[in-house]
Design a protein around this motif. Sequence first.
Motif, PDB file in Angstrom:
ATOM      1  N   ALA A  86       1.682   4.225  -2.944  1.00  0.00           N
ATOM      2  CA  ALA A  86       1.547   5.664  -2.683  1.00  0.00           C
ATOM      3  C   ALA A  86       2.798   6.427  -3.116  1.00  0.00           C
ATOM      4  O   ALA A  86       2.723   7.488  -3.732  1.00  0.00           O
ATOM      5  CB  ALA A  86       1.263   5.898  -1.203  1.00  0.00           C
ATOM      6  N   LYS A 117       3.158   9.103  -6.355  1.00  0.00           N
ATOM      7  CA  LYS A 117       3.604  10.476  -6.122  1.00  0.00           C
ATOM      8  C   LYS A 117       4.719  10.873  -7.089  1.00  0.00           C
ATOM      9  O   LYS A 117       4.756  12.003  -7.586  1.00  0.00           O
ATOM     10  CB  LYS A 117       4.094  10.625  -4.679  1.00  0.00           C
ATOM     11  N   HIS A 127       0.834  -1.208   0.000  1.00  0.00           N
ATOM     12  CA  HIS A 127       0.000   0.000   0.000  1.00  0.00           C
ATOM     13  C   HIS A 127       0.871   1.261   0.000  1.00  0.00           C
ATOM     14  O   HIS A 127       0.633   2.204  -0.771  1.00  0.00           O
ATOM     15  CB  HIS A 127      -0.921   0.001   1.223  1.00  0.00           C
ATOM     16  N   HIS A 128       1.898   1.277   0.845  1.00  0.00           N
ATOM     17  CA  HIS A 128       2.765   2.441   0.921  1.00  0.00           C
ATOM     18  C   HIS A 128       3.677   2.543  -0.298  1.00  0.00           C
ATOM     19  O   HIS A 128       4.012   3.648  -0.746  1.00  0.00           O
ATOM     20  CB  HIS A 128       3.599   2.377   2.203  1.00  0.00           C
TER      21      HIS A 128
END
Length: 463
Positions: A151, A155, A147-148
């Motif tokens: 992200a 970005k 999940h991270h």
Amino acid sequence: FSSEPKGILQHPDVKREPDNEMLADFFLGMMTFADFSEDINRSFFKNIFSLKPGNFAIFDNNGFKEKSYHKIEIPKDKDVKKDYAPLFRKTLDEAIKIRIPDEVKFGTALSGGLDSSIVTATIAKSGNDFIATSAKFQGNDENTDYHHAKALSKKYDVKLIPTVITPKSLVAHIDAMIKAMDAPHDAMRQLSLFLIYKLLKKEKRKVILVGEGADEFNLGYYHQMAGYEMDEKAIKSTADFKNALIKRSKEASKFFTKEFLSGISFSAIIDNNYLSYYNATESKDPIEKIQFLHVKRFLKYRLDANDRCGMAHSIEARVPFCDKNVIKVSLSIPKNLNISKDSEKNVEKQAYQDLIPQEILQRKKYPLPESKNFEFYQLVNQELGQSIISTDPKVWEILNKKFVVSINKEIGRKINSLKKSGQLGSALTSEIPISKPFELRMKHIFAVLTLIRWYNMYFCDNE
């Protein structure tokens, strides 16, 4: 000479024989710390040695000489008023920059944690074309790394390719990982690493930048691993540490036969392979002494794992956090600036707070993903059960068969009990303080399984 034991083992004059001292050392280490392996100048094969990190060798008409060209030290005196973040950023940025290849395709291993996110984001900001991969566990797993990783990649518009991992795929690659490492293991997470490199080979990558070393040099394990915060009140001296190791060695002895133990001195192992590193630093701080031991033994294992799992797929792993200038800055940072009540690696976080999303900067510390899926645990439990039945009888000259059978049954009962009660799998992987009584974990079962497989692979099949 060879970069790995397997090269030397091909020579017809080399006798294949396990190094029993290193097997005993390995069990003591992995029953005391998170992960462990052989000593820094040894291998698991008798009379096959390795050059110490920071050393080189000269072989000429005068014989063989080993000399040191670089040493790591934790300074006694540190500047508690200095702002280390700008220097850390400048030094690490340069270390990352010089490790970006311009002649081959490359990528990053993006766990979604702080260190790999810094490496990935820094490269992305430089405008280079590369990919990132992250372990994505199928099924009910606690780790939120993917999940991270998503992200961060979103970005910075980095192509993220998931390494999809299932319990069955992990178990299916146990033998391949042992062959790559030429060694038994206690780290189930290295199976994930092996699969990551396998995917990167399919993506035609030749170089991978990873975040290894950041935790060892910046106290990233302070809140998580044995020897640090959880043992800080109990282990304040060399005597305290030695007594804890002696107690743990008695537990390690249970894994071996009386015949095997007749040739083993755990007292000598503790003095030569543990306390020698614990006391080698000038620092008097017990936490920094444990840190130095981690740097010497634990980190070597992690770097070897990346190197050998990578080279098994013709990929070079590069480690900017292990750049000598980055190490020097990291170890000069006072402990109280790097750790606080609920955080660690604080200077590193300050240095990159403008580059890394807050959800990653503030997230709970996780190691490289290690499946906490009960299906995986059950498969490992079953694999050991089958290996106990099918292994060459000579392995029972080393391992205590009765004890191995009993602990495999015990872990099977624990798995079923936790699964039925709805508890999380982390109960079988959580750290055990050095100062507390020993408790059985999945990694101990995995270590026995890989030792049996390793023995059969190298001493019975003669491959």
